[in-house]
Design a protein around this motif. Structure first.
Motif, short mmCIF file in Angstrom:
data_model
loop_
_atom_site.label_atom_id
_atom_site.label_comp_id
_atom_site.label_asym_id
_atom_site.label_seq_id
_atom_site.Cartn_x
_atom_site.Cartn_y
_atom_site.Cartn_z
N ARG A 58 41.85 40.92 33.95
CA ARG A 58 42.93 41.06 34.93
C ARG A 58 42.58 40.35 36.24
NH1 ARG A 58 45.06 46.70 36.45
NH2 ARG A 58 46.42 45.34 37.67
N ARG A 59 41.29 40.29 36.55
CA ARG A 59 40.86 39.69 37.81
C ARG A 59 40.43 38.23 37.65
NH1 ARG A 59 40.64 44.82 37.72
NH2 ARG A 59 40.90 46.06 39.61
N GLY A 60 40.68 37.66 36.48
CA GLY A 60 40.41 36.25 36.27
C GLY A 60 38.98 35.90 35.92
N HIS A 61 38.13 36.91 35.66
CA HIS A 61 36.71 36.65 35.37
C HIS A 61 36.52 36.37 33.88
CE1 HIS A 61 35.05 37.68 39.33
NE2 HIS A 61 35.94 38.66 39.38
N ARG A 62 36.96 35.20 33.44
CA ARG A 62 36.81 34.88 32.02
C ARG A 62 35.35 34.66 31.63
NH1 ARG A 62 41.64 30.44 32.06
NH2 ARG A 62 43.42 31.83 31.70
N ILE A 63 34.60 34.00 32.50
CA ILE A 63 33.19 33.73 32.16
C ILE A 63 32.41 35.03 32.06
CG2 ILE A 63 31.07 32.64 32.98
CD1 ILE A 63 32.76 30.44 34.22
#
Length: 424
Positions: free
Chosen positions: A82-87
């Motif tokens: 949700r917070r964009g932390h794909r890595i």
């Protein structure tokens, strides 16, 4: 005696858990000092949490063992994405799935190459999820992080140029460590530690488990709430205490005037507007709700219909006009508003204090929306009020959280006793 490979995995799990705890402590210290948490720390913490939970896949037949190891990673995957932390999410999934993929893969290879050895076909069902996790993790790392908008309490409507709840959103962002507020992380973390070690020891020492469960829940709630309050960053806590000088009496006024609770979501606000017809004595409340929902034209019309009988009524009407102008993108004269606040009521009266609070919130709101120091005016208000501001905030947080922490305490203590084999 425990086989060497199991000892290695157990030691690795323990080290990963300790490492994840260390990253959390580092993040909490940075947040307490008002500093940002680096993405490298988020990724490291996610990977260590995945590695610490990977051992759960090796004990799939035992639900009591698997559940606690997979619950936290599931929550973190959802929150990080949700917070964009794909890595970070990818690192967590790789670390979570790789040990089990290697473990069960070894037995599958042995089954295929050794004619003497024959394992059950269910091994494929145990091996496949770990491989899928690793593949998804690699894909997420390859895609990289994505940019997400700053978190807001309420999404902006098309009519809103500035966020009407800018101070609330700023408080929310200042207390968050990823998806978890710092007071929840510290308070519940300490409470869980006490429940995990002290509760089984007490029951084993002779305390009846129902008594231990209830007492443990109360102690859990006490630790989580009181320690959590102290974990709020000091400067933020002082600003929040200043904010409570307005929010606390205004909430009481809302309940006394409208006879309802304050709606906390946009959908709840719209239901409130539908179910509560406009009345002269509640127009100030209706206007505030309409501002938050983005119905600015109607809010302005309601403000103009407010009954004006006192200097406070006149000031509140003017402050709401300025609020609407500001949300629409205007640049009101906040110095003039603060000067008008000093002409409301007698010095030290409730009306004067309320007017000052409205003016200070307006200034803080503008600073929060523009990236300025929104805490400073609230801290000044808090310092002027003295210790009463701290008591107001602490009382508000206690009323809002104790009942929930009691429930969480019952669930956590019950789970600890169940996994320890002391009930059931």
């Amino acid at each position: 005696m425990m086989p060497p490979v199991i000892r290695v995995m157990a030691a690795g799990t323990l080290l990963a858990m300790l490492g994840a705890a260390g990253v959390l402590i580092y993040a909490a210290v940075r947040r307490y000092r008002g500093r940002a948490i680096p993405r490298t720390a988020v990724r490291l913490g996610a990977a260590l949490e995945g590695a610490g939970s990977a051992i759960g896949f090796l004990f799939l037949p035992d639900l009591r063992f698997v559940a606690p190891f997979l619950l936290i990673p599931s929550f973190l995957v959802y929150s990080l994405l949700r917070r964009g932390h794909r890595i970070a999410t990818g690192a967590l999934l790789i670390a979570l799935g790789l040990p089990g993929a290697v473990w069960w893969g070894y037995y599958l290879v042995e089954d295929a190459l050794d004619r003497v050895v024959s394992y059950q076909s269910v091994l494929w069902l145990w091996w496949a999820p770990e491989v899928i996790l690793v593949v998804i993790g690699v894909l997420l790392v390859a895609r990289g992080d994505r940019t997400v908008p700053a978190r807001l309490l309420f999404a902006l409507a098309a009519t809103q140029v500035r966020e009407p709840a800018a101070v609330g959103s700023a408080i929310m962002r200042a207390i968050m460590i990823g998806p978890i507020p710092i007071q929840v992380l510290v308070g519940m973390g300490a409470a869980l530690l006490v429940a995990t070690f002290a509760l089984p020891a007490a029951v084993q020492a002779g305390v009846l488990w129902p008594v231990g469960l209830l007492a443990g829940a109360v102690i859990f709630a006490g630790i989580a709430v009181e320690l959590g309050y102290l974990a709020i960053p000091r400067r933020l806590r002082r600003a929040w205490e200043g904010h409570s000088m307005l929010s606390n009496p205004e909430t009481k006024r809302w309940i006394d005037t409208t006879g309802t609770r304050v709606p906390a979501t946009v959908s709840a606000m719209r239901r409130w507007l539908e179910r509560n017809p406009e009345r002269p004595e509640t127009r100030w409340a209706r206007a505030q709700v309409l501002i938050l929902t983005g119905d600015l034209a109607e809010a302005r019309a309601v403000v103009e219909r407010m009954p004006i009988e006192t200097a406070w009524d006149r000031f509140e009407q003017e402050s709401l006009r300025i609020y609407i102008d500001w949300v629409e993108g205007g640049d009101p004269d906040f110095d003039a508003l603060r000067a008008k606040a000093e002409m409301v009521g007698e010095p030290g009266s409730a009306e004067r204090l309320a007017a000052r609070g409205e003016a200070v919130i307006a200034v803080a709101r503008d600073a929060a929306a523009s990236g300025g120091d929104w805490m400073a005016p609230l801290i000044a208000l808090r310092d002027e009020a003295g210790p009463v501001a701290g008591r107001l905030l602490r009382g508000d947080l206690r009323r809002a959280t104790y009942r929930w922490y009691l429930l969480f305490g019952l669930i956590a203590c019950g789970f600890v006793l169940w996994t320890s084999g002391l009930i059931g």
